[in-house]
Structure formats: C-alpha cells, structure tokens
Scaffold this active site. Structure first.
Site, short mmCIF file in Angstrom:
data_model
loop_
_atom_site.label_atom_id
_atom_site.label_comp_id
_atom_site.label_asym_id
_atom_site.label_seq_id
_atom_site.Cartn_x
_atom_site.Cartn_y
_atom_site.Cartn_z
N GLN A 1 1.47 3.71 2.02
CA GLN A 1 2.29 3.90 3.23
C GLN A 1 2.84 2.56 3.74
OE1 GLN A 1 3.61 6.41 4.87
NE2 GLN A 1 2.75 7.98 3.51
N SER A 2 3.29 1.71 2.83
CA SER A 2 3.79 0.39 3.21
C SER A 2 5.10 0.47 3.98
CB SER A 2 4.00 -0.44 1.94
OG SER A 2 4.77 -1.60 2.21
N ASN A 3 5.10 -0.13 5.16
CA ASN A 3 6.35 -0.25 5.93
C ASN A 3 7.27 -1.29 5.32
OD1 ASN A 3 5.45 1.48 8.23
ND2 ASN A 3 3.91 -0.16 8.41
N ALA B 1 7.57 -1.89 2.11
CA ALA B 1 8.26 -1.27 0.97
C ALA B 1 9.46 -0.47 1.45
CB ALA B 1 7.28 -0.37 0.21
N ALA C 1 0.85 -1.19 0.00
CA ALA C 1 0.00 0.00 0.00
C ALA C 1 0.89 1.24 0.00
CB ALA C 1 -0.91 0.00 1.23
#
Ligand SMILES: *Cc1c(COP(=O)(O)O)cnc(C)c1O
Length: 339
Positions: free
Chosen positions: A75-77, A79, A73
């Site tokens: 705001q992917s942590n 990523a 997503a």
C-alpha cells in the site's frame, strides 16, 4: 540557499494550506495545534512524495528516461504518486511491491493505492517481505537496460539527496507562511519512514536558522536506526545544497514508541487518531503513517510533553488512499475492532 539551481518539474499544488485545528486543540486542552496540509499536494489524492518527485522526475526527464522504476510496500503512497507523476510525463512506470505485512486481505492487496497504481498505467510485481528491495529493483533495472531501455530508478520513498530537496523546499514554504502571518511556530511534528521528509526538513530549518525543533514519529525502524538514517541523508542533502555541516546529530530526533507491532500494522492509538481527526477536523489520516504520527502527537500532548501555550504544527504527509486497503481494520460504525 537557492533551490532554483536544481532541475524541478513543477506539478504539486503549492503552497499547501497551513490551518489551525481548533476542535482538536480544544479536545486535548492545548497546545495550539496547526496542520500543514501536504495531504493536499494535488497529485492523485496527494501526499508528501509529490514534493520529492518534483526533483526526482526532473532528473529522470533530463536523462531521457523512458522507464522509471521504484519500490515500496503493497500500500505504498510513494509508488502511487510515482505512477501518477510518470503518467503525467508520459514515462512508463514499473513498481516492485514488497509484502511487508503478510496480509491476505483482498482490499489490502488490490484496492487503495494498488488500484491507483494500475489506474495510472503502472505495471507492478511483488516480492516477499524482508528482501533488500533497492537491490531487487536494481536487478530488474539491469534486465530492462539489457533490453535497451533507459531506466531511472527511484529508491524507496524517493529518499535520496535529490528527493529530500522537496522537503528543504517545504521548510522554506512553512517558514514563509509563518512569517507572513506573524505566526511563531514552536514545534514541528510528522511521521517519519524512509527518512527523506525529516532529512529535508531539518536541513532547511537549520540552514535558515529557523530554531524550530523537529520531531519525527517513527513508523518502522527502532529509534537509533531511524535517527541514523535521517542524519546520514541530511548530511548528504546539506552537501548537495552547498552548506555542509549545518545539521548536527542532535538536531535529528525520532520517537519510535508508536510503531506498534510493525510497519503497516494498525495500532489502537493510530485508529483513535484517525477517528479524532475525521470527527473533529474532517481530515483523513492513514493507518500506516499519518495516524501513527498523529497518535504520537496526541499521546505526547496527553503526557504534557508540550507547553499549553506552545504552537505545534503537525505536518500531514498524506496517505488517505490507503484507507481503502485497510477497511478491514474498521467495523461498520467506524470503530477499531481489536483482532
Ligand atoms: C512516505 C510517507 C511518510 C514518511 O515519509 P519519509 O520521507 O518516507 O520518511 C509519511 N506519511 C506518508 C503518508 C507517507 O506516504
């Protein structure tokens, strides 16, 4: 079980601390709440994906990958931690970001984890919500392979049997800490999403006969789907480890009552949890995962789900970098404003 048989790139700050939360426990009137600080894994503000990436990125290196691609997503942590890990290894990182929330907030789209993705040198492209993101990623990977690149793809959340080894390791680590300190653990609670954390933990706990009930608090899928995802991955993880069958279907328990309006949409309970952890314990939660996990923990405590004498460990999976993409969810006094 012998995790050293699997390639691993050591980078996380381990073991993460195991701490008692006195003020939160007192506020809620028991049980005794402890926290396992996987928000302190060290890599670019930390979080649970670093443990999985230790095993995944070791595989990428063994395969001589020059690009890793992953997806998540906005705001992917996951990523962000993948971008940071790749930078450290000198491997190019490309990320597909899915717009799951439809938010047009400038900080949501560009700040927090997105800012860090770019700071670590990753390239990103976006997709509308609702696509099969692993398929989208494979299509991009095929294009890059056609250009002669050696591509290693990592599924969303790093959740496959290789990534889950990181949480088998966490189960061992937590048990070791408990045993060293004579600390009986009655329950373990955490936020569950792409399933790798819970699958790895339950495999490690069952394989060691730890006898600690594990509860995942869902952030996206309905209960039946979430439990099925976790169980299927736990089965694969146990097979990879050479202990097929250690996890039974009933060992996998998810409570999905705290998702609210959907993935990545803040809830009132989650915002209360953020305030309580920040004000009572100086610990930062994130609105997407750890706050919903903590909201479930707090609500279940208030409803008397745990005995007052029990010792409950909350696994903090990280995510605080996302706070800076969610500042609009707070007013100036740090209070949640219902929209
Ligand atoms: C990814 C993530 C989770 C969920 O872990 P899964 O292994 O995807 O289930 C929980 N908390 C945070 C902060 C995360 O980034």
């Amino acid at each position: 079980m012998h995790l050293a048989r699997y390639p691993r790139r050591f980078i996380a700050h381990l073991p993460t601390p195991l701490e008692r939360l006195d003020r939160l426990s007192k506020e809620l009137g028991g049980p005794e709440i402890w926290i396992k600080r996987d928000d302190c894994t060290g890599l670019s503000t930390g979080g649970n994906k670093t443990r999985k990436l230790e095993f995944l990125m070791a595989e990428a290196e063994l395969q001589d990958a020059d690009v890793v691609i992953t997806q998540g997503a906005t705001q992917s942590n996951h990523a962000r931690q993948t971008a940071a890990f790749a930078a450290k290894l000198g491997i190019q990182c490309h990320i597909l970001l899915e717009d799951r929330t439809g938010s047009n907030d400038a900080n949501y789209k560009n700040n927090g984890n997105v800012l860090l993705d770019h700071l670590h040198g990753a390239t990103t492209e976006t997709r509308p919500g609702g696509l099969d993101m692993n398929a989208e990623m494979e299509a991009v990977a095929e294009r890059m392979r056609a250009e002669g690149k050696k591509v290693y793809t990592i599924p969303g959340g790093g959740s496959n049997a290789t990534g889950a080894l990181g949480y088998v390791n966490c189960a061992f680590e937590l048990l070791g800490q408990a045993n060293d300190r004579g600390l009986r653990i009655d329950r373990l609670v955490h936020a569950t999403g792409s399933a790798g954390t819970q699958a790895g933990l339950i495999t490690g706990l069952k394989a060691t006969n730890a006898n600690i009930p594990l509860l995942g608090i869902g952030v996206r899928a309905p209960k039946a789907k979430q439990e099925e995802n976790v169980y299927n991955l736990a089965v694969k993880t146990a097979e990879k480890l050479g202990c097929p069958g250690v996890v039974a279907r009933e060992d996998v328990v998810a409570n999905t009552d705290y998702v609210g309006d959907g993935y990545g949409i803040p809830t009132e309970g989650g915002m209360e949890a953020i305030r309580m952890f920040a004000e009572l314990e100086s610990i930062l939660l994130d609105p997407v995962y750890s706050a919903k996990g903590a909201a479930g923990l707090i609500d279940l405590i208030r409803k008397g789900h745990f005995d007052k004498e029990e010792r409950v460990v909350f696994l903090h999976t990280g995510g605080a970098a996302a706070l800076f993409g969610y500042d609009a969810a707070f007013d100036f006094s740090g209070r949640w404003v219902a929209s």
